[in-house]
Write a protein that holds these residues in place. Structure first.
Motif, short mmCIF file in Angstrom:
data_model
loop_
_atom_site.label_atom_id
_atom_site.label_comp_id
_atom_site.label_asym_id
_atom_site.label_seq_id
_atom_site.Cartn_x
_atom_site.Cartn_y
_atom_site.Cartn_z
N ARG A 141 0.71 -1.13 -0.04
CA ARG A 141 0.06 -0.23 -0.14
C ARG A 141 1.13 1.36 0.01
N GLN A 142 2.27 0.91 0.06
CA GLN A 142 3.18 2.07 0.34
C GLN A 142 2.75 3.28 1.34
N ARG A 143 2.50 2.77 2.44
CA ARG A 143 2.30 3.66 3.65
C ARG A 143 2.20 2.70 4.91
N GLY A 144 2.47 3.18 6.05
CA GLY A 144 2.36 2.59 7.20
C GLY A 144 3.21 3.02 8.37
N SER A 145 3.03 2.78 9.62
CA SER A 145 3.65 3.35 10.63
C SER A 145 3.90 2.19 11.71
N ILE A 146 5.16 1.78 12.24
CA ILE A 146 5.45 0.71 12.93
C ILE A 146 6.10 1.51 14.08
N ILE A 147 5.59 1.12 15.38
CA ILE A 147 6.25 1.82 16.50
C ILE A 147 6.74 0.36 17.47
N ASN A 148 7.89 0.52 17.74
CA ASN A 148 8.32 -0.70 18.61
C ASN A 148 8.61 0.09 19.85
N VAL A 149 8.17 -0.81 20.98
CA VAL A 149 8.42 -0.32 22.34
C VAL A 149 9.60 -0.77 23.02
N SER A 150 10.53 -0.02 23.19
CA SER A 150 11.94 -0.17 23.60
C SER A 150 11.88 0.23 25.30
N SER A 151 12.99 0.60 25.76
CA SER A 151 12.96 1.02 27.14
C SER A 151 14.13 1.83 27.55
N VAL A 152 14.09 2.45 28.59
CA VAL A 152 15.42 3.25 28.80
C VAL A 152 16.66 2.44 29.10
N GLN A 153 16.27 1.06 29.18
CA GLN A 153 17.39 0.11 29.41
C GLN A 153 18.04 0.07 28.30
N SER A 154 17.61 0.37 27.11
CA SER A 154 18.05 0.33 25.65
C SER A 154 19.59 1.19 25.80
N VAL A 155 19.69 2.04 26.80
CA VAL A 155 20.78 2.94 26.90
C VAL A 155 21.39 3.14 28.35
N LEU A 156 20.61 2.53 29.20
CA LEU A 156 21.11 2.42 30.68
C LEU A 156 20.96 1.07 31.13
N ALA A 157 22.01 0.61 31.82
CA ALA A 157 22.20 -0.81 32.37
C ALA A 157 21.94 -0.71 33.98
N ARG A 158 21.31 -1.84 34.36
CA ARG A 158 21.49 -2.13 35.75
C ARG A 158 21.47 -3.51 36.18
N SER A 160 21.23 -7.31 37.24
CA SER A 160 19.99 -8.38 37.21
C SER A 160 19.33 -8.40 36.06
N ILE A 161 19.10 -7.27 35.15
CA ILE A 161 18.53 -7.35 34.04
C ILE A 161 19.23 -7.07 32.67
N ALA A 162 20.51 -7.69 32.86
CA ALA A 162 21.41 -7.60 31.38
C ALA A 162 20.75 -8.06 30.20
N PRO A 163 20.12 -9.22 30.11
CA PRO A 163 19.69 -9.70 28.98
C PRO A 163 18.28 -8.96 28.49
N TYR A 164 17.49 -8.44 29.24
CA TYR A 164 16.43 -7.39 29.07
C TYR A 164 17.09 -6.34 28.35
N ALA A 165 18.18 -5.84 29.14
CA ALA A 165 18.81 -4.47 28.52
C ALA A 165 19.32 -4.72 27.26
N ALA A 166 19.87 -6.16 27.01
CA ALA A 166 20.55 -6.48 25.68
C ALA A 166 19.42 -6.45 24.51
N SER A 167 18.09 -7.10 24.92
CA SER A 167 16.92 -7.25 24.02
C SER A 167 16.64 -5.75 23.29
N LYS A 168 16.72 -4.86 24.56
CA LYS A 168 16.07 -3.57 23.86
C LYS A 168 16.95 -2.61 23.50
N GLY A 169 18.31 -2.94 23.68
CA GLY A 169 19.33 -2.10 22.88
C GLY A 169 19.23 -2.73 21.62
N ALA A 170 19.07 -3.98 21.28
CA ALA A 170 18.88 -4.63 19.68
C ALA A 170 17.71 -3.84 19.04
N ILE A 171 16.37 -3.56 19.99
CA ILE A 171 15.33 -3.14 19.25
C ILE A 171 15.66 -1.49 18.57
#
Length: 260
Positions: A141-158, A160-171
């Motif tokens: 259709r030559q149009r559309g909007s995709i919004i991925n939900v990332s997290s502040v953990q995409s740029v900041l680590a804490r 006990s949640i390293a894998p979560y942060a890695a997944s959001k960084g990948a997003i």
């Protein structure tokens, strides 16, 4: 044209069909309410039919046009069937919000393969699988909007949640890469990266006085975010107001990533 009419057209989503994953509660439900309030017909997706019905009934009671779709974002067959059914039963999908996500907490050195695989399957693979299923129609259709939900953990680590942060960084990089490939077809792909919001999933952290004191002290606005404060970002990125915004991650975090 009056300025109010112009802004209404710019930010309005009338005639659009939005599909939102992980939308039976929390941020996903807030996104559904926001897009529906802007005029979109919304399909809320999730794994549990009973939870979806309860969420849909709540939104319909408020006067919104809502349908439900049972979908497991980790399963390609489930994804393809749910997207096909939504497009056939309601309308072609104009807006996709990839919100489904899970969290697993443990020290990284003890993190199990099973928890790692489950987290990545939902948080990263699911975004790819659902976007792949939806974007084919958007490209046609030559149009559309995709919004991925990332997290502040995409740029900041804490701890006990390293894998979560890695997944959001990948997003973040997946969002850029999708924009690079699909922008030529009139499809925009952006991400929203929420900071710390008061949700059902964060109830224990909100109740933890020590953590809340640390968080509010660390956040320039000195408070938790309220889920309604994500509505504007979602409507903006979904609408024509963001017609030349592509490949970006919008941090909605009260300023926590801006200061040491």
């Amino acid at each position: 044209m009056h300025s109010t009419d112009y802004l209404g057209q710019l930010f309005g989503l009338e005639g659009k069909h939005a599909f939102i994953t992980g939308a039976s509660r929390g941020l996903g439900l807030a996104f559904a309410e926001a897009l529906a309030s802007a005029g979109a017909r919304v399909t809320i997706g999730g794994r549990k039919a009973d939870d979806l019905k309860a969420a849909a009934d709540k939104l319909r009671t408020a006067g919104h046009s809502i349908t439900e779709a049972v979908i497991d974002v980790t399963d390609t067959q489930s994804v393809d069937q749910a997207i096909a059914a939504a497009e056939t039963g309601t309308a072609p999908i104009d807006i996709l919000v990839n919100n489904a996500g899970i969290q697993r907490r443990a020290p990284l050195e003890t993190f199990s393969d099973a928890d790692w695989d489950a987290l990545m399957a939902t948080n990263l693979d699911g975004v790819f699988k659902v976007s792949r299923a939806v974007v084919k129609g958007m490209i046609a259709r030559q149009r559309g909007s995709i919004i991925n939900v990332s997290s502040v953990q995409s740029v900041l680590a804490r701890p006990s949640i390293a894998p979560y942060a890695a997944s959001k960084g990948a997003i973040t990089m997946l969002t850029k890469s999708m924009a690079g490939e699909w922008g030529q077809h009139g499809v925009r792909i952006n991400a929203i990266a929420p900071g710390y919001f008061k949700t059902e999933l964060n109830a224990a952290l909100v109740a933890d006085e020590t953590f809340s004191a640390w968080l509010t002290g660390r956040t320039p606005m000195r408070r938790w975010g309220e889920v309604r404060e994500l509505a504007g970002a979602a409507v903006f990125l979904a609408s024509d107001a963001a017609s030349f915004v592509n490949g970006q991650t919008l941090l909605v975090d009260g300023g926590i990533t801006s200061v040491l």
